[in-house]
Design a protein around this motif. Structure first.
Motif, PDB file in Angstrom:
ATOM      1  N   ILE A  43       0.837  -1.205   0.000  1.00 25.62           N
ATOM      2  CA  ILE A  43       0.000   0.000   0.000  1.00 25.62           C
ATOM      3  C   ILE A  43       0.868   1.249   0.000  1.00 25.62           C
ATOM      4  N   LEU A  44       1.920   1.265   0.844  1.00 26.75           N
ATOM      5  CA  LEU A  44       2.819   2.418   0.899  1.00 26.75           C
ATOM      6  C   LEU A  44       3.510   2.636  -0.446  1.00 26.75           C
ATOM      7  N   SER A  45       3.985   1.558  -1.077  1.00 32.75           N
ATOM      8  CA  SER A  45       4.648   1.666  -2.383  1.00 32.75           C
ATOM      9  C   SER A  45       3.690   2.209  -3.435  1.00 32.75           C
ATOM     10  N   GLN A  46       2.436   1.758  -3.387  1.00 32.00           N
ATOM     11  CA  GLN A  46       1.453   2.261  -4.341  1.00 32.00           C
ATOM     12  C   GLN A  46       1.268   3.767  -4.200  1.00 32.00           C
ATOM     13  N   PHE A  47       1.137   4.237  -2.967  1.00 31.71           N
ATOM     14  CA  PHE A  47       0.970   5.672  -2.733  1.00 31.71           C
ATOM     15  C   PHE A  47       2.193   6.454  -3.211  1.00 31.71           C
ATOM     16  N   VAL A  48       3.383   5.949  -2.891  1.00 33.27           N
ATOM     17  CA  VAL A  48       4.622   6.655  -3.256  1.00 33.27           C
ATOM     18  C   VAL A  48       4.753   6.768  -4.769  1.00 33.27           C
ATOM     19  N   PHE A  49       4.526   5.669  -5.481  1.00 31.44           N
ATOM     20  CA  PHE A  49       4.688   5.685  -6.937  1.00 31.44           C
ATOM     21  C   PHE A  49       3.550   6.447  -7.625  1.00 31.44           C
TER      22      PHE A  49
ATOM     23  N   ALA B 150       3.407  13.656 -10.167  1.00 33.44           N
ATOM     24  CA  ALA B 150       4.417  14.707 -10.330  1.00 33.44           C
ATOM     25  C   ALA B 150       4.993  14.695 -11.744  1.00 33.44           C
ATOM     26  N   ALA B 151       5.284  13.491 -12.268  1.00 34.66           N
ATOM     27  CA  ALA B 151       5.813  13.373 -13.631  1.00 34.66           C
ATOM     28  C   ALA B 151       4.788  13.843 -14.657  1.00 34.66           C
ATOM     29  N   SER B 152       3.524  13.517 -14.430  1.00 36.93           N
ATOM     30  CA  SER B 152       2.462  13.956 -15.340  1.00 36.93           C
ATOM     31  C   SER B 152       2.300  15.468 -15.292  1.00 36.93           C
ATOM     32  N   THR B 153       2.423  16.034 -14.087  1.00 32.91           N
ATOM     33  CA  THR B 153       2.356  17.491 -13.948  1.00 32.91           C
ATOM     34  C   THR B 153       3.476  18.161 -14.733  1.00 32.91           C
ATOM     35  N   TYR B 154       4.679  17.584 -14.652  1.00 28.13           N
ATOM     36  CA  TYR B 154       5.826  18.113 -15.405  1.00 28.13           C
ATOM     37  C   TYR B 154       5.551  18.071 -16.912  1.00 28.13           C
ATOM     38  N   PHE B 155       5.022  16.957 -17.385  1.00 24.90           N
ATOM     39  CA  PHE B 155       4.743  16.804 -18.816  1.00 24.90           C
ATOM     40  C   PHE B 155       3.686  17.807 -19.287  1.00 24.90           C
TER      41      PHE B 155
ATOM     42  N   TYR C 183      -1.233   6.049 -13.071  1.00 25.40           N
ATOM     43  CA  TYR C 183      -0.225   6.889 -12.420  1.00 25.40           C
ATOM     44  C   TYR C 183       0.786   6.054 -11.639  1.00 25.40           C
ATOM     45  N   PHE C 184       0.355   4.897 -11.165  1.00 28.20           N
ATOM     46  CA  PHE C 184       1.299   3.993 -10.497  1.00 28.20           C
ATOM     47  C   PHE C 184       2.362   3.519 -11.492  1.00 28.20           C
ATOM     48  N   SER C 185       1.919   3.134 -12.678  1.00 28.26           N
ATOM     49  CA  SER C 185       2.853   2.667 -13.719  1.00 28.26           C
ATOM     50  C   SER C 185       3.783   3.790 -14.167  1.00 28.26           C
ATOM     51  N   ILE C 186       3.227   4.993 -14.326  1.00 25.40           N
ATOM     52  CA  ILE C 186       4.041   6.145 -14.723  1.00 25.40           C
ATOM     53  C   ILE C 186       5.095   6.432 -13.654  1.00 25.40           C
ATOM     54  N   GLY C 187       4.674   6.402 -12.395  1.00 23.32           N
ATOM     55  CA  GLY C 187       5.603   6.669 -11.291  1.00 23.32           C
ATOM     56  C   GLY C 187       6.702   5.634 -11.200  1.00 23.32           C
ATOM     57  N   LEU C 188       6.345   4.360 -11.436  1.00 20.15           N
ATOM     58  CA  LEU C 188       7.341   3.285 -11.385  1.00 20.15           C
ATOM     59  C   LEU C 188       8.368   3.433 -12.515  1.00 20.15           C
ATOM     60  N   MET C 189       7.875   3.743 -13.726  1.00 17.11           N
ATOM     61  CA  MET C 189       8.791   3.925 -14.859  1.00 17.11           C
ATOM     62  C   MET C 189       9.656   5.168 -14.683  1.00 17.11           C
TER      63      MET C 189
END
Length: 335
Positions: A267-273, A279-284, A312-318
């Motif tokens: 659960i913690l990893s999901q929230f973090v990613f 954040a990455a999507s905001t940058y884009f 967004y989890f997948s985007i954060g992980l990549m």
């Protein structure tokens, strides 16, 4: 003579700030509706003392403020309040005094907020609720379920009287079943992620409020780190993934605590990613596509609440693995 004057000045300032802190503590104690504002303001006098003098004078002032508040209000609640504002205030003062970057200040504030949350929960269980943490959760969870069941049954009765067929109320029954399936184990697994999210939000709010107030007192603080520059380091990502793997191994071998480690780390990893993905999507959207802030907030808000939110989890992980924004100093060097 100069040392004597300096000591006298420090004592006077510490005394005045101790009284100010105690007054704010008493006000927030008697008026719970403004307690949230108090948690944002109380660390600032502590930070000012640390910036102007040192940690010894700061800690002394904190003790004095607790004593004053205890005499007027409540010793237990005074100590409870001091746990939060003292840790955040000292960290804030240290970062400002040593000209730390906004990114490091936010990390330190988030860590301090997490520590203070854990300490306040432990203090509350020991001296206020006087029950074990698990019993406290179990009792309140059962009360919540009973309240929701009564509300659902009342709502179903109103819908049936209005002519809604039982078949159309199946979704309502499914939602009620999901709520009834929530157990203490799930709540415990959610706690690390909840503390993490709350700590990050608290760090941002404390930084924003402190910067605006300290700026008026001629203390410099960098502009807050834009959300588009928030990132998860490879090291942090590797640690999270490692803990998840350890939890899976321990759970598969039926070792005590293994299931908790597995669930809470996932659960913690999901929230973090997810945060990293947002954040990455905001940058884009903001930097690459040059969209306005309201449009970006609207897009992210609508998608995160929809079934598309899982992306967004997948985007954060990549983003953590490949560091497309080139923010991670520990990123894997690519030729």
């Amino acid at each position: 003579m100069e040392n004597k004057n300096y000591s006298t000045k420090a004592i006077v300032e510490a005394s005045l700030i101790s009284v100010i802190i105690a007054v704010i503590m008493i006000i927030t104690g008697y008026l719970p509706i403004v307690s949230f504002i108090g948690t944002l303001i109380l660390p600032i006098p502590v930070a000012i003392l640390y910036i102007r003098h040192n940690y010894k004078i700061t800690i002394t002032a904190i003790f004095v403020s607790v004593i004053i508040a205890s005499l007027v209000y409540n010793p237990i609640m005074a100590i409870y309040s001091a746990i939060t504002y003292s840790i955040i205030g000292v960290i804030l003062g240290y970062c400002v005094k040593n000209n730390k970057k906004s990114s490091k200040t936010l990390i330190y504030l988030a860590m301090g907020s997490g520590i203070s949350n854990i300490l306040t929960i432990a203090f509350s269980m020991l001296f206020i609720e006087k029950v074990s943490f698990v019993n406290f959760i179990s009792k309140n969870l059962e009360f919540m379920k009973q309240t929701i069941n009564v509300s659902f049954n009342s709502a179903k009765g109103l819908y049936l009287q209005a002519g809604v067929t039982p078949e159309k109320l199946k979704l309502l029954d499914k939602n009620l079943q999901l709520i009834n399936n929530i157990d203490v184990g799930l709540i415990l697994a959610l706690i690390p992620a909840t503390i993490f999210i709350f700590s990050v939000i608290s760090a941002y709010l404390n930084y924003i409020v402190a910067r605006e107030i300290l700026k008026k007192l001629n203390y410099k603080m960098e502009k807050i780190l834009p959300f588009s520059k928030v990132y998860v380091s490879n090291i942090v990502g590797a640690i999270l993934i490692g803990i998840v793997c350890i939890g899976i191994i321990l759970s598969s071998k039926n070792i005590i605590g293994g299931e908790f480690i597995q669930k809470s780390s996932i659960i913690l990893s999901q929230f973090v990613f997810i945060i990293n993905g947002l954040a990455a999507s905001t940058y884009f959207l903001r930097v690459k596509k040059n969209l306005s802030k309201p449009i970006v907030i609207l897009i992210l808000g609508l998608t995160i609440l929809s079934p598309l939110g899982n992306i967004y989890f997948s985007i954060g992980l990549m983003e953590m693995a490949f560091d497309f924004r080139k923010l991670d100093p520990y990123r894997i060097k690519r030729k």
